[in-house]
Design a protein around this motif. Structure first.
Motif, mmCIF file in Angstrom:
data_model
loop_
_atom_site.group_PDB
_atom_site.id
_atom_site.type_symbol
_atom_site.label_atom_id
_atom_site.label_comp_id
_atom_site.label_asym_id
_atom_site.label_seq_id
_atom_site.Cartn_x
_atom_site.Cartn_y
_atom_site.Cartn_z
ATOM 1 N N ALA A 375 0.836 -1.206 0.000
ATOM 2 C CA ALA A 375 0.000 0.000 0.000
ATOM 3 C C ALA A 375 0.867 1.252 0.000
ATOM 4 O O ALA A 375 0.591 2.226 -0.728
ATOM 5 C CB ALA A 375 -0.924 -0.021 1.209
ATOM 6 N N GLU A 376 1.930 1.236 0.793
ATOM 7 C CA GLU A 376 2.829 2.382 0.839
ATOM 8 C C GLU A 376 3.576 2.551 -0.489
ATOM 9 O O GLU A 376 3.784 3.676 -0.960
ATOM 10 C CB GLU A 376 3.820 2.212 1.991
ATOM 11 C CG GLU A 376 3.146 2.138 3.365
ATOM 12 C CD GLU A 376 4.146 1.849 4.466
ATOM 13 O OE1 GLU A 376 5.326 1.591 4.131
ATOM 14 O OE2 GLU A 376 3.760 1.869 5.643
ATOM 15 N N ARG A 377 3.967 1.436 -1.103
ATOM 16 C CA ARG A 377 4.696 1.511 -2.367
ATOM 17 C C ARG A 377 3.797 2.045 -3.480
ATOM 18 O O ARG A 377 4.248 2.811 -4.342
ATOM 19 C CB ARG A 377 5.233 0.129 -2.732
ATOM 20 C CG ARG A 377 6.156 0.128 -3.946
ATOM 21 C CD ARG A 377 6.917 -1.185 -4.055
ATOM 22 N NE ARG A 377 7.888 -1.124 -5.126
ATOM 23 C CZ ARG A 377 7.650 -1.538 -6.372
ATOM 24 N NH1 ARG A 377 6.468 -2.052 -6.675
ATOM 25 N NH2 ARG A 377 8.582 -1.457 -7.294
ATOM 26 N N ILE A 378 2.536 1.647 -3.484
ATOM 27 C CA ILE A 378 1.605 2.159 -4.494
ATOM 28 C C ILE A 378 1.473 3.672 -4.376
ATOM 29 O O ILE A 378 1.506 4.403 -5.380
ATOM 30 C CB ILE A 378 0.230 1.473 -4.348
ATOM 31 C CG1 ILE A 378 0.333 0.009 -4.793
ATOM 32 C CG2 ILE A 378 -0.835 2.200 -5.163
ATOM 33 C CD1 ILE A 378 -0.916 -0.796 -4.517
ATOM 34 N N ALA A 379 1.318 4.153 -3.140
ATOM 35 C CA ALA A 379 1.203 5.599 -2.938
ATOM 36 C C ALA A 379 2.457 6.316 -3.431
ATOM 37 O O ALA A 379 2.381 7.392 -4.061
ATOM 38 C CB ALA A 379 0.967 5.902 -1.460
ATOM 39 N N ALA A 380 3.625 5.733 -3.172
ATOM 40 C CA ALA A 380 4.866 6.358 -3.623
ATOM 41 C C ALA A 380 4.980 6.344 -5.146
ATOM 42 O O ALA A 380 5.440 7.322 -5.760
ATOM 43 C CB ALA A 380 6.059 5.640 -2.996
ATOM 44 N N LEU A 381 4.543 5.233 -5.779
ATOM 45 C CA LEU A 381 4.647 5.146 -7.232
ATOM 46 C C LEU A 381 3.649 6.054 -7.932
ATOM 47 O O LEU A 381 3.917 6.536 -9.043
ATOM 48 C CB LEU A 381 4.448 3.689 -7.671
ATOM 49 C CG LEU A 381 5.630 2.757 -7.389
ATOM 50 C CD1 LEU A 381 5.264 1.314 -7.661
ATOM 51 C CD2 LEU A 381 6.849 3.163 -8.221
ATOM 52 N N VAL A 382 2.497 6.284 -7.324
ATOM 53 C CA VAL A 382 1.548 7.243 -7.899
ATOM 54 C C VAL A 382 2.203 8.617 -7.994
ATOM 55 O O VAL A 382 2.110 9.316 -9.015
ATOM 56 C CB VAL A 382 0.255 7.293 -7.065
ATOM 57 C CG1 VAL A 382 -0.608 8.485 -7.479
ATOM 58 C CG2 VAL A 382 -0.530 6.000 -7.226
ATOM 59 N N VAL A 383 2.885 9.015 -6.930
ATOM 60 C CA VAL A 383 3.594 10.293 -6.933
ATOM 61 C C VAL A 383 4.731 10.269 -7.952
ATOM 62 O O VAL A 383 4.975 11.258 -8.665
ATOM 63 C CB VAL A 383 4.130 10.607 -5.520
ATOM 64 C CG1 VAL A 383 4.955 11.888 -5.532
ATOM 65 C CG2 VAL A 383 2.978 10.716 -4.528
ATOM 66 N N ALA A 384 5.406 9.095 -8.048
ATOM 67 C CA ALA A 384 6.515 8.985 -8.990
ATOM 68 C C ALA A 384 6.037 9.135 -10.431
ATOM 69 O O ALA A 384 6.704 9.770 -11.265
ATOM 70 C CB ALA A 384 7.236 7.650 -8.803
#
Length: 477
Positions: A375-384
């Motif tokens: 879940a945290e990685r998805i949020a980071a990749l959305v920003v990326a």
């Protein structure tokens, strides 16, 4: 996420499967209408009817259930009947009172009819066999649940691999098209005297690599679709992708301890290990029964005609009823050795069960952490992805102003493509981790798959014809 359209006409669905315990293996699956969309739930139910490995597991389960009747048979009355007919021909020499011999020709039929019934009153080995047979039947149920979970895991992985392969094709095509546009722009600048031949060659090189990646992605999609077809019975006409507005959801239970507790109680592999330990313990009792006496009630009815030469003209009817006690005295140490062997096998089963519990605990922890960190990685990749898109726009403007080179644009495009692909992978891995966590905890059934399908997959979007995406990749000069 897009909806994927495959190349064939129909897929088989189960009529009304409720979960992993479905037993309608002979029921005819219903075909999906051409152009309809296959969801993950539909694929699971189709796999229950069409996957050969799952059908083999059903047969294995049914065979295991016969152990109950086999074990019970040893405690029930044993009835046997015998029918004998012997033709006697010959001569009989009989001495006379005067020292002579009288010869008599023999030609008659000897008949024997017997029925015998035996009821065990005490036989410790048979009692242990009965208990062991129930443990074997329960073991077969636990093994079947394990096979069902394995089927679900294979189906889910193949479904997700098809989704990922398709998304990779779409992204690869977009990347290739972007490189084609950059080639045109580089050539126009070169023809106008503002660019260099190096820029043209650099963009051509990137375009050629993008074309090779697209070919590889298309091959992966063909293979993934065929692997999915193997389980659902026919080539799917459409499968549903993830929701466009994808959002992660909290776990229930929320703590790792809750999932570990559920796994220790419900995991099929652990239950199979427990039943295996029960079987080993009952084997000790069965072999120890070789030291104990047995008590049987025996009844028989016997009808005989001409049984022997001396009674050849006589008929006899006998009925007997009594008890039979058998006491083992010495078997050369065989029974003691068998008991010792059974105890060692019991200890081995206990250690294997402990190892299984530890392995399942590790798997639950791994999948739980995959969900939480996913879940945290998805949020980071959305920003990326947003940052990569903004960076590409900025680089393109810098290129127009003369402060950036064509290589900078190509690098920014590549970064955007990689970011989008990683985001797609992360979302699929997140949903997959949730399902694998349910599998490790022993709760991966039709209801769990339906819940995930409703929560993360979007069946309402217009399907995209996959034939339009699998176009030949033609080299351009």
């Amino acid at each position: 996420m897009r909806v994927i359209l495959a190349l064939a006409s129909a897929v088989c669905l189960a009529a009304a499967q409720g979960g992993a315990q479905a037993q309608q293996s002979a029921a005819a699956p219903a075909a999906v209408a051409p152009g309809s969309v296959l969801t993950l739930s539909d694929a699971w139910r189709a796999a229950l009817q069409n996957d050969p490995t799952y059908q083999a597991a059903i047969s294995e389960r049914e065979a295991g259930q016969t152990n109950r009747a086999m074990g019970r048979a040893g405690l029930l009355p044993q009835v046997s009947a015998a029918l004998g007919r012997n033709k006697i021909r010959g001569t009989l020499d009989s001495p006379t009172a005067f020292g002579g011999v009288t010869t008599t020709d023999l030609d008659y039929m000897s008949k024997t009819n017997e029925i015998r019934a035996t009821q065990s009153v005490f036989n410790w080995s048979r009692i242990a066999e009965y208990r062991q047979s129930n443990a074997r039947a329960d073991y077969s149920l636990a093994v079947f649940d394990t096979r069902s979970k394995d089927t679900a895991v294979r189906l889910i992985n193949r479904y997700f691999q098809t989704l990922l392969s398709y998304e990779n094709v779409v992204l690869s095509q977009s990347y290739l098209e972007a490189n084609e546009k950059q080639i045109l722009a580089a050539r126009r600048r070169f023809d106008s005297g503002e660019g260099t031949i190096t820029d043209v060659r650099e963009t051509s090189s990137r375009r050629d690599l993008a074309r090779a990646d697209l070919i590889q992605a298309q091959d992966a999609l063909v293979v993934a679709r065929r692997e999915l077809q193997e389980m659902v019975g026919s080539a799917p006409s459409a499968i549903v992708g993830l929701q466009s507005g994808f959002k992660t959801r909290p776990l229930d239970p929320a703590t790792l301890e809750g999932w570990l507790s559920a796994a220790m109680s419900n995991n099929a592999e652990i239950r199979a290990g427990i039943e295996g330990l029960r079987i080993s313990e009952r084997e000790i009792d069965r072999t120890f029964g070789g030291h104990l006496p047995t008590l049987d009630i025996v009844a028989s009815r016997r009808l005989v005609e001409n049984e022997t030469i001396s009674t050849r003209d006589q008929d006899s009817n006998t009925t007997s009823f009594g008890v039979q006690i058998s006491l083992p005295i010495f078997s050369g140490g065989l029974t003691s050795a068998q008991v010792e062997q059974a105890r060692h096998n019991r200890d081995r089963a206990a250690q294997e069960l402990a190892a299984t519990r530890e392995r399942i605990a590790v798997e639950v922890t791994r999948q739980y952490q995959a969900v939480v960190s996913g879940a945290e990685r998805i949020a980071a990749l959305v920003v990326a992805v947003e940052s990569s898109a903004a960076a590409l726009t900025a680089v393109e403007r810098g290129y127009q102003a003369g402060t950036r080179s064509i290589v900078d644009i190509l690098d920014a495009q590549d970064q955007l493509y990689r970011s989008r692909l990683e985001l797609t992978k992360a979302r699929l891995q997140y949903v997959l981790a949730r399902l694998m966590l349910a599998g490790a905890a022993g709760t991966l059934d039709a209801a769990a798959i339906d819940t995930v399908t409703d929560a993360y997959f979007d069946g309402g979007r217009a399907p995209v014809n996959i034939d339009q995406k699998l176009v030949p990749v033609v080299a351009r000069k």
